[in-house]
Design an enzyme around this catalytic site. Structure first.
Site, short mmCIF file in Angstrom:
data_model
loop_
_atom_site.label_atom_id
_atom_site.label_comp_id
_atom_site.label_asym_id
_atom_site.label_seq_id
_atom_site.Cartn_x
_atom_site.Cartn_y
_atom_site.Cartn_z
N ASN B 39 0.78 -1.20 0.13
CA ASN B 39 0.01 -0.20 -0.04
C ASN B 39 0.93 1.15 0.12
O ASN B 39 1.80 1.34 0.70
CB ASN B 39 -0.86 -0.03 1.11
CG ASN B 39 -1.93 1.03 1.26
OD1 ASN B 39 -1.53 2.07 1.21
ND2 ASN B 39 -3.36 0.77 1.32
N HIS B 50 -3.44 0.45 -3.47
CA HIS B 50 -3.50 -0.47 -2.36
C HIS B 50 -2.49 -1.62 -2.54
O HIS B 50 -1.80 -1.60 -3.79
CB HIS B 50 -4.82 -1.42 -2.26
CG HIS B 50 -5.91 -0.26 -1.80
ND1 HIS B 50 -6.96 -0.83 -1.17
CD2 HIS B 50 -5.84 0.81 -1.16
CE1 HIS B 50 -7.95 0.15 -0.82
NE2 HIS B 50 -6.94 1.10 -0.67
N GLU B 52 -2.43 -4.73 -3.56
CA GLU B 52 -2.74 -5.64 -4.47
C GLU B 52 -2.63 -4.85 -5.81
O GLU B 52 -1.98 -5.48 -6.84
CB GLU B 52 -4.25 -6.16 -4.50
CG GLU B 52 -4.47 -7.01 -3.22
CD GLU B 52 -5.09 -6.10 -2.03
OE1 GLU B 52 -4.78 -4.99 -1.84
OE2 GLU B 52 -6.09 -6.68 -1.32
N SER B 77 -7.85 -9.19 3.40
CA SER B 77 -8.99 -9.40 2.42
C SER B 77 -9.44 -8.36 1.49
O SER B 77 -9.19 -6.80 2.16
CB SER B 77 -10.21 -9.72 3.54
OG SER B 77 -11.44 -9.61 2.55
N CYS B 79 -10.62 -5.33 -0.90
CA CYS B 79 -11.48 -4.24 -0.79
C CYS B 79 -12.18 -4.46 -2.13
O CYS B 79 -12.00 -4.96 -3.31
CB CYS B 79 -10.90 -2.85 -0.46
SG CYS B 79 -10.33 -2.03 -2.11
N CYS B 82 -9.84 -3.55 -5.09
CA CYS B 82 -8.90 -4.78 -5.62
C CYS B 82 -9.60 -5.74 -5.96
O CYS B 82 -9.23 -6.41 -6.95
CB CYS B 82 -8.02 -4.88 -4.40
SG CYS B 82 -7.17 -3.39 -3.78
N ASP B 142 -8.21 4.93 3.94
CA ASP B 142 -7.96 4.05 2.99
C ASP B 142 -9.28 3.06 2.55
O ASP B 142 -9.31 2.36 1.49
CB ASP B 142 -7.09 3.11 3.35
CG ASP B 142 -6.12 2.45 2.55
OD1 ASP B 142 -5.37 3.14 1.72
OD2 ASP B 142 -6.11 1.21 2.34
#
Lengths: 145, 145
Positions: B39, B50, B52, B77, B79, B82, B142
């Site tokens: 991130n 982020h 990912e 996990s 968002c 992503c 975020d």
């Protein structure tokens, strides 16, 4: 044409002139454009900067309360990535230039309470049709095909 | 711990050491890590990078056929942004370190045929818990809260 969609289309044209994928977007807060952007796959080798993402990135870090008063204008129906981003930040309304050349996640957005307006603008569609005819492989790459 | 999740956690720790949000990710193609990231909200003022997204961006432009053979490892996990990106590129499998501190769009991913594995790793969770306790306002920003 609406001045904000016009600004998004100008961004798309800028992208086309740069040799990139001609999709543009602007983020509007209470009548003011606070972020402008266009797809940067070709120009920056970016796989995340679609037009909508570039506009959000250029708007910079914002509190959730600002996003919740925004409208996102985009020349093309938003893909799953851009739609997910709209959901992440709680942007309540999206105005789409056209969805003839690509239909994104409009149903998902609506199912989550986002207002989705499709203008069906001929200029937005013509610009995308021209690009897709010229560089189909770049376009396919952009949508994971 | 699985070597790939370990690599994602190393990315998350790198982010923490930089003063950023400690979420890391790696993109794995046929056993090889082809993209790493974490991130970048704090470090680059980015609202789109982020963990990912940063891993995908660092992997660079890839044909759809490569994404379709990839596994995305992420410490947290994913968002909506992503998750939408995973759907855009047709990544078939996601391995998630933990979803105790944040539960993303796992159900949406599964409903679209993505294999989602939640490891529930204590180290991933502890790092996020520590950051959220230290900088709750950055974390809320975020995730659009």
């Amino acid at each position: 044409m609406d001045q904000y969609l016009q600004a998004a289309l100008e961004e798309a044209r800028k992208g086309y002139e740069e040799g990139g994928i001609p999709i543009g977007s602007v983020l509007v807060h209470q009548g003011n454009i606070i972020g402008r952007g266009h797809n940067k796959r070709v120009q920056q080798g970016s796989v995340v900067l679609h037009g909508e993402m570039d506009a959000l990135e250029n708007a910079g870090r914002l509190p959730a309360s600002v996003y919740r008063e925004c409208v996102l204008y985009t020349t093309l129906s938003p893909c799953p990535m851009c739609s997910g981003t709209i959901l992440l930040y709680g942007i309540p309304k999206v105005v789409i230039g056209e969805n003839r050349t690509f239909k994104g996640e409009e149903d998902l957005l609506r199912s989550r309470g986002v207002a989705v307006e499709v203008v069906d603008d001929a200029d937005c569609a013509a610009l995308m049709q021209r690009f897709i005819a010229e560089k189909p492989e770049v376009w396919n790459e952009d949508i994971g095909v």
